[in-house]
Design a protein around this motif. Structure first.
Motif, mmCIF file in Angstrom:
data_model
loop_
_atom_site.group_PDB
_atom_site.id
_atom_site.type_symbol
_atom_site.label_atom_id
_atom_site.label_comp_id
_atom_site.label_asym_id
_atom_site.label_seq_id
_atom_site.Cartn_x
_atom_site.Cartn_y
_atom_site.Cartn_z
ATOM 1 N N ASP A 93 40.058 -0.574 -0.787
ATOM 2 C CA ASP A 93 40.312 0.047 -1.928
ATOM 3 C C ASP A 93 41.190 -0.522 -2.800
ATOM 4 N N THR A 94 41.139 -0.518 -4.340
ATOM 5 C CA THR A 94 42.021 -0.951 -5.217
ATOM 6 C C THR A 94 43.256 0.244 -5.467
ATOM 7 N N GLU A 95 44.335 -0.528 -5.950
ATOM 8 C CA GLU A 95 45.470 0.018 -6.123
ATOM 9 C C GLU A 95 45.150 1.481 -7.023
ATOM 10 N N TYR A 96 44.207 1.317 -8.094
ATOM 11 C CA TYR A 96 43.999 2.195 -9.063
ATOM 12 C C TYR A 96 43.259 3.364 -8.606
ATOM 13 N N LYS A 97 42.100 2.979 -7.502
ATOM 14 C CA LYS A 97 41.531 3.998 -6.716
ATOM 15 C C LYS A 97 42.303 4.860 -5.600
ATOM 16 N N LYS A 98 43.426 4.149 -5.278
ATOM 17 C CA LYS A 98 44.307 4.928 -4.393
ATOM 18 C C LYS A 98 45.113 5.841 -5.159
ATOM 19 N N ARG A 99 45.574 5.566 -6.412
ATOM 20 C CA ARG A 99 46.225 6.388 -7.255
ATOM 21 C C ARG A 99 45.760 7.614 -7.677
ATOM 22 N N LYS A 100 44.340 7.393 -7.892
ATOM 23 C CA LYS A 100 43.252 8.138 -8.508
ATOM 24 C C LYS A 100 43.007 9.235 -7.372
ATOM 25 N N GLN A 101 42.708 8.802 -6.020
ATOM 26 C CA GLN A 101 42.659 9.614 -4.861
ATOM 27 C C GLN A 101 44.014 10.586 -4.904
ATOM 28 N N ARG A 102 45.138 9.948 -4.934
ATOM 29 C CA ARG A 102 46.372 10.807 -4.989
ATOM 30 C C ARG A 102 46.800 11.828 -5.743
ATOM 31 N N LYS A 103 46.173 11.588 -6.868
ATOM 32 C CA LYS A 103 46.454 12.454 -8.072
ATOM 33 C C LYS A 103 45.580 13.567 -8.061
ATOM 34 N N ARG A 104 44.220 13.199 -7.454
ATOM 35 C CA ARG A 104 43.345 14.378 -7.055
ATOM 36 C C ARG A 104 43.376 15.237 -6.059
ATOM 37 N N PHE A 105 44.047 14.980 -5.102
ATOM 38 C CA PHE A 105 44.324 15.822 -3.999
ATOM 39 C C PHE A 105 45.778 16.657 -4.212
ATOM 40 N N ARG A 106 46.759 16.090 -4.941
ATOM 41 C CA ARG A 106 47.740 16.779 -5.471
ATOM 42 C C ARG A 106 47.386 17.786 -6.231
ATOM 43 N N LYS A 107 46.424 17.608 -7.103
ATOM 44 C CA LYS A 107 45.856 18.604 -7.948
ATOM 45 C C LYS A 107 45.236 19.988 -7.196
ATOM 46 N N ARG A 108 44.636 19.147 -5.985
ATOM 47 C CA ARG A 108 43.937 20.137 -5.076
ATOM 48 C C ARG A 108 44.744 21.369 -4.417
ATOM 49 N N ALA A 109 46.063 20.787 -4.363
ATOM 50 C CA ALA A 109 47.159 21.739 -3.711
ATOM 51 C C ALA A 109 47.330 22.849 -4.630
#
Length: 453
Positions: free
Chosen positions: A358-374
């Motif tokens: 995974d690229t760094e951009y994809k990792k940041r996007k996933q982190r943001k997505r699951f923080r929003k999930r909380a």
């Protein structure tokens, strides 16, 4: 069953020359005033017309009943309290379609119960759709976050002694109603035994409490057999379900499956969610689906039977399609939804370790997505604390579904009201930027409102 004729809304053309109408007296910038103007009441009345007859005594206006249901959930009130508050609040009267100030109660509190039964699950879902349609259509294109929680039922903590005592009381009531003379009523013995059984945690009283519990269950079985022996088929017919549930309660054991935890709410499940302060909750599992960024609730379902979270996605997607007309591309959930990932065009995403590729951009996007999930955890907390989801007081499985749906609709209405306030706040701030220094509050905005609009 008598179905009343649909009631008519108050006639705006027939107003008193001695008193101004509510529209002229009230503040048009008030949130409830604006809400009364933006809701499409005509389409709601057309949807509910099929529930009424064309003959008979006219019922209360549909708009009045809908507004009372929404205000009840919006302000966390009982049926009696919302009727009393309606008399005192002219903005509530305007929302319900009145054109002049009323001095008497519009309905009896029991009318709200009858109206909830009349509209059912579909009617409650149409009110949720109404609350979603207040927002910009672009919210339907967002990613959707889904999670489940427990909607507790209004029952006492079920112990063997309490349930057996409830069976004894129920048998006595049925016997009195059907004019049956029981061999013994146990009207003094049963409360004493229940008191003794409550001392089960005491080391000195434990043996006596266990014996009292066993005795009270024996009495319940004896009363049930005596009642069944003396009832004929005509007397038995209206009480069949109650007596079957009572039999199950008296004979069920500790590790049995499909146990009954309440005689008047037999569908209640015992659900363990891993909470340290509350090991078990007795109620119904509900699913909440909201938009990721704007936080608008798009779907709310009661799920009987305590299903696994991952097996509830299909019914959630069907409800989302009924309400929004579309099926989301991305559904975000926690690890409780492990399992199948593809549901047609919808992809279910759960937290997982990033791949080395995974690229760094994809990792940041996933982190943001699951923080929003909380964020859905806070939404569920607000539903329970502020919008009557914490404990369901409505009867049966239909009551569970109606309560969670109306709670979600009230949450959306509150969000819309605060959104309008925020727009107003920003407008005041931009218009009077030089008048603000440091922090500003709602009181300041209220003072400036007359000069801005």
């Amino acid at each position: 069953k008598v179905i009343p004729m649909k009631g008519k809304s108050p006639d705006s053309s027939q107003t008193s020359f001695l008193m101004n109408g509510l529209c002229e007296q009230l503040n048009p910038r008030h949130s409830i005033y604006q809400l009364s103007k933006i809701i499409d009441w005509e389409s709601l009345e057309n949807d509910f017309t099929r529930l009424y007859s064309r003959r008979g005594r006219p019922a209360k206006p549909v708009r009045l009943m809908i507004s009372l249901l929404l205000l009840k959930q919006l302000h966390d009130l009982s049926d009696d309290q919302v009727v009393e508050g309606w008399i005192e609040n002219p903005y509530w009267q305007l929302l319900s379609g009145e054109h002049e100030l009323q001095w008497s109660a519009p309905v009896a509190s029991s009318d709200l119960t009858h109206f909830r039964k009349r509209i059912g699950k579909k009617g409650a879902e149409s009110l949720l759709k109404l609350s979603v349609d207040l927002f910009h259509p672009k919210i339907k294109e967002e990613e959707v976050v889904v999670d489940t929680t427990v909607q507790e039922k209004n029952i006492t903590f079920p112990t063997d002694a309490k349930l057996a005592k409830k069976v004894i009381d129920t048998c006595r009531k049925i016997a009195n109603k059907e004019d049956i003379s029981l061999r013994q009523s146990y009207i003094r013995t049963a409360p004493d035994l229940l008191r003794q059984a409550s001392n089960r945690k005491s080391p000195r009283q434990k043996k006596k409490a266990v014996k009292a519990t066993r005795r009270i269950r024996t009495i319940g079985r004896a009363m049930l057999r005596d009642l069944l022996r003396k009832m004929n088929d005509k007397q038995l017919k209206p009480h069949v379900d109650t007596l079957l549930n009572a039999t199950s309660i008296l004979f069920q054991q500790k590790y049995d499956k499909d146990k009954i935890y309440s005689l008047h709410e037999p569908h209640v499940e015992c659900i363990a969610k891993g909470k340290a302060h509350k090991r078990y909750e007795f109620g119904t599992k509900v699913s909440i689906a909201k938009t990721r960024d704007s936080g608008v609730i798009l779907g709310a379902l009661a799920l009987p039977g305590n299903p696994y979270d991952g097996h509830t996605i299909d019914v959630v997607l069907k409800q989302l399609k009924r309400i929004t007309g579309t099926q989301p591309d991305i559904l975000i959930a926690d690890r409780g939804y492990r399992g199948e990932k593809d549901f047609g065009k919808t992809q279910l995403l759960t937290p997982s370790r990033p791949s080395p590729d995974d690229t760094e951009y994809k990792k940041r996007k996933q982190r943001k997505r699951f923080r929003k999930r909380a964020g859905i955890e806070a939404t569920i907390s607000h539903l329970k604390q502020d919008f009557r989801l914490g404990r369901c007081f409505l009867k049966g499985e239909i009551g569970d579904q109606i309560n969670v749906t109306l709670s979600s609709a009230a949450h959306n209405l509150r969000k819309w009201i605060r959104f309008r306030l925020e727009l107003f706040f920003n407008l005041v701030y931009k218009t009077h930027n030089n008048m603000f220094c440091g922090n500003f509050n709602y009181y300041t905005v209220t003072l400036l409102s007359k000069t801005v609009f």
